[in-house]
Write a protein that holds these residues in place. Structure first.
Motif, short mmCIF file in Angstrom:
data_model
loop_
_atom_site.label_atom_id
_atom_site.label_comp_id
_atom_site.label_asym_id
_atom_site.label_seq_id
_atom_site.Cartn_x
_atom_site.Cartn_y
_atom_site.Cartn_z
N ASP A 1 28.55 -14.34 62.41
CA ASP A 1 28.52 -13.41 63.94
C ASP A 1 29.24 -14.57 64.55
O ASP A 1 29.36 -15.56 64.44
N LEU A 2 29.83 -13.32 65.98
CA LEU A 2 31.40 -13.86 66.44
C LEU A 2 29.83 -14.08 68.17
O LEU A 2 30.14 -12.86 68.17
N GLN A 3 30.14 -15.23 68.48
CA GLN A 3 29.18 -15.15 69.62
C GLN A 3 30.20 -15.66 70.63
O GLN A 3 31.22 -17.15 70.77
N SER A 4 30.73 -15.30 72.54
CA SER A 4 31.84 -15.06 73.08
C SER A 4 31.64 -14.76 74.09
O SER A 4 30.65 -14.55 74.44
N GLN A 5 32.58 -15.27 75.92
CA GLN A 5 32.43 -15.52 76.98
C GLN A 5 33.55 -14.85 77.42
O GLN A 5 34.65 -15.32 77.37
N ALA A 6 33.64 -13.71 78.08
CA ALA A 6 34.39 -12.83 79.31
C ALA A 6 35.30 -13.80 79.66
O ALA A 6 34.56 -14.51 80.70
N VAL A 7 36.53 -13.79 80.28
CA VAL A 7 37.06 -15.11 81.47
C VAL A 7 38.70 -14.16 81.69
O VAL A 7 38.85 -13.15 81.37
N ALA A 8 38.42 -13.97 83.00
CA ALA A 8 39.39 -12.90 83.99
C ALA A 8 39.94 -13.96 83.71
O ALA A 8 40.86 -15.19 83.58
N ASN A 9 41.64 -12.54 83.60
CA ASN A 9 42.68 -12.75 83.41
C ASN A 9 43.67 -13.29 81.81
O ASN A 9 44.89 -14.03 81.75
N ILE A 10 42.97 -12.76 81.17
CA ILE A 10 43.05 -13.25 79.31
C ILE A 10 42.79 -12.80 78.92
O ILE A 10 41.72 -11.24 78.40
N PRO A 11 43.64 -12.63 77.45
CA PRO A 11 42.95 -11.27 76.36
C PRO A 11 41.88 -11.34 75.81
O PRO A 11 41.20 -13.08 75.61
N ALA A 12 41.17 -10.50 75.26
CA ALA A 12 39.76 -10.40 74.42
C ALA A 12 40.07 -11.73 73.88
O ALA A 12 38.80 -12.38 73.10
N ASN A 13 41.01 -11.43 72.79
CA ASN A 13 40.85 -12.27 72.08
C ASN A 13 41.57 -14.16 72.14
O ASN A 13 41.40 -14.90 71.29
N GLU A 14 41.29 -14.51 72.94
CA GLU A 14 41.13 -15.65 73.58
C GLU A 14 40.01 -15.80 74.43
O GLU A 14 40.23 -17.70 75.04
#
Length: 582
Positions: free
Chosen positions: A506-519
């Protein structure tokens, strides 16, 4: 003259013998035989057995006639009637039209099941009602959020069967409750945890109908109308109609299947890969498909040659595409029932829906993109049959090519959103579409040890190749299961099943403002493989009353079905079942 001489000689001899008894000494005398005696017999005159009568009057025999004078005689004799010999046979089982079952267990697990069937009139008209409920209100120590769930269903159906056709209709209602409880341990403060509303409710209402005809070119038709929605103001509508026509041509058959499939729905919230909740998600898809096939039947061969023509339209984007898929299947008996070779290559435009995704994974977020899957082809080849009269097997190898196959992986932790939803904390799943090529091997063995004991075993291996070079998210490479049922006595019965699921990623991630989702900062996590062993035991007091016990997760394995979504440990549930007429 000779007879006379013989008589004189015999008489003189007798006289001399008597005289010799009176004389002490008779002296000696010499007799000289000049010629031996040789008697002869002359022919005698024979009388004829049937003399010839020379009488002038021949007497004729008089003809005698007989007659019987019958007199009826009264009789009181009555013969006994013959009776057929009696054969002892088992009494037929008693059938009841209603059934109820109730069970309770640890983790506050509850199970309720009720079913009744009613005959209407003399015709084969049936009216059925069914109700089922399964719930749990227990907590899991590894998560701070509520883990309650329940699933309640209510169904009513009507069916009518005639000599040449049968039809039926049904109505179904369903309510499901789940919680997005899969928080990473220690990732949030208690204040943040207390502010999370993790509850999600799903509702489903549907109507089904079917019609089957005998001795007609129109074989069957099916219709489905469904409304599915949740408490997050998401809603989905679906309507599906399928039919089948069969036309005989000489000694062969032409089969034509058609389908009309409409899907439309909306989510009011934006995808969690967006840091701003600006616009919701609307979707709509319509499909029309025709699948003609030519069926060839021979002594040992069954061959279906066809193609699947589908037109798919994306209503929201106002575009459509035309697809042509193979539809070829065949089977050949190499050795009667012992060895049957089969294979085929098939494809279809598979309609995905919010309802289907929830059934596969109830922890998805109501922010999904819904697209159909283009299954270009699924080629398979296998052998099946019976090794012995009570042992069956099935071995199959397959290769499948799919475009836009849906995969589940975790939504990012998106604390930048202001909509304050209970699924924004990396505790829900999104759908990711990838083009996948899958190589699969399947093996299955079924054994009927006797009439009371059956055993089944199967295993599957998959090798995935993705277009994005990402792992096939949450798809295991290895799966297996074992099933067993045993009727111990007329009263006691038992069963067991064992499931194995291999490792997944699985993939665990965290949203960051002003960057695309794949980054987004992300980490690939691996879920361990697990076993899940379950068993049940029951006892029948009579034809109506029985008790049962069910054991789940016997190994008390606190495994993760989805990442951070751990299951309950050892579970025990006991209950009672009762059959009756209502």
């Amino acid at each position: 003259m000779q007879k006379r001489n013989l008589f004189i000689i015999f008489f003189l001899s007798l006289f001399m013998l008597v005289s010799a008894q009176e004389t002490d000494d008779i002296g000696t005398e010499t007799v000289t035989v000049v010629k031996p005696y040789s008697p002869t017999v002359s022919d005698a005159f024979k009388i004829k057995s049937v003399p010839v009568l020379n009488d002038s009057i021949v007497l004729q025999k008089k003809k005698i006639e007989y007659s019987i004078f019958s007199v009826p005689v009264a009789s009181t004799f009555t013969p006994a009637k013959a009776k057929a010999a009696k054969v002892e046979k088992l009494p037929p089982p008693i059938l009841y039209n209603s059934y109820a079952s109730v069970g309770l267990g640890n983790f506050n697990n509850a199970l309720v099941d009720f079913y009744t069937s009613r005959e209407l009139g003399r015709d084969e008209d049936l009216l059925d009602f069914g109700f089922s409920h399964h719930s749990s209100r227990g907590d899991i120590n590894s998560t701070p959020l509520e883990t309650d769930f329940y699933n309640t269903k209510l169904n009513a159906s009507y069916a009518k069967k005639d000599r040449d056709f049968d039809w039926g209709a049904s109505i179904g209602l369903q309510h499901q409750l789940y919680n997005w409880y899969g928080l990473e341990s220690g990732a949030f403060t208690q204040t943040q945890v207390n502010a999370i509303d993790e509850r999600q409710n799903y509702f489903n209402a549907q109507v089904k109908g079917h019609l089957n005809l005998e001795d007609s070119f129109f074989k069957n038709g099916n219709i489905l109308i469904r409304r599915f929605w949740d408490t997050s103001e998401s809603a989905e509508n679906r309507a599906v109609f399928k039919s089948e026509i069969e036309l005989p041509i000489t000694d062969e058959l032409v089969n034509i299947k058609t389908k009309f499939d409409y899907l439309g729905g909306s989510f009011i919230n934006a995808d969690l890969n967006s840091t701003e909740n600006t616009n919701g998600v609307d979707y709509g898809h319509f499909q029309v498909g025709v699948n003609p096939s030519f069926l060839v039947l021979r002594d040992e061969l069954t061959l279906s040659l066809g193609a699947n023509f589908v037109y798919g339209s994306d209503i929201e984007r106002s575009n459509g595409s035309f697809y042509i898929y193979p539809a070829v299947t065949a089977s050949y008996r190499l050795l009667d029932e012992q060895v049957i070779a089969y294979g085929g290559i098939e494809g279809d435009l598979r309609q995905n829906s919010y309802y289907d995704f929830v059934n596969d994974n109830p922890y998805v977020s109501p922010t999904l993109f819904i697209q159909p899957t283009d299954q270009q082809y699924n080629g398979y080849l296998g052998l099946k049959g019976q090794l012995f009269s009570n042992v069956g097997y099935n071995i199959k190898g397959s290769y499948m090519a799919e475009n836009r196959r849906p995969l589940f992986f975790l939504n990012p932790q998106n604390l930048l959103r202001t909509d304050d939803q209970g699924y924004n904390y990396g505790n829900s799943f999104q759908v990711f579409y990838d083009d996948i090529r899958t190589l699969g091997v399947f093996a299955e063995l079924n054994v009927d040890v006797n009439r009371n004991f059956t055993l089944g075993l199967n295993a599957e291996y998959f090798n995935y190749s993705t277009e994005t070079d990402n792992p096939a998210w949450n798809l295991p490479e290895l799966k297996g299961s074992l099933f067993m049922d045993y009727q111990i006595t007329n009263q006691w019965f038992a069963g067991a099943n064992l499931f194995f699921i291999g490792e997944r990623q699985d993939l665990q991630s965290q949203a960051v403002a002003n960057i695309p989702a794949n980054e987004f900062p992300s980490t690939i996590v691996t879920l361990d493989s697990f076993f899940d062993a379950n068993a049940h035991l029951g006892y029948r007091f009579n034809d109506q009353l029985s008790v049962f016990a069910k054991l789940s997760n016997i190994a008390n394995n606190n495994y993760q079905n989805w990442y951070n979504f751990r299951v309950q440990g050892f579970q025990a549930l006991a209950g009672v079942s009762y059959k009756f007429d209502f």
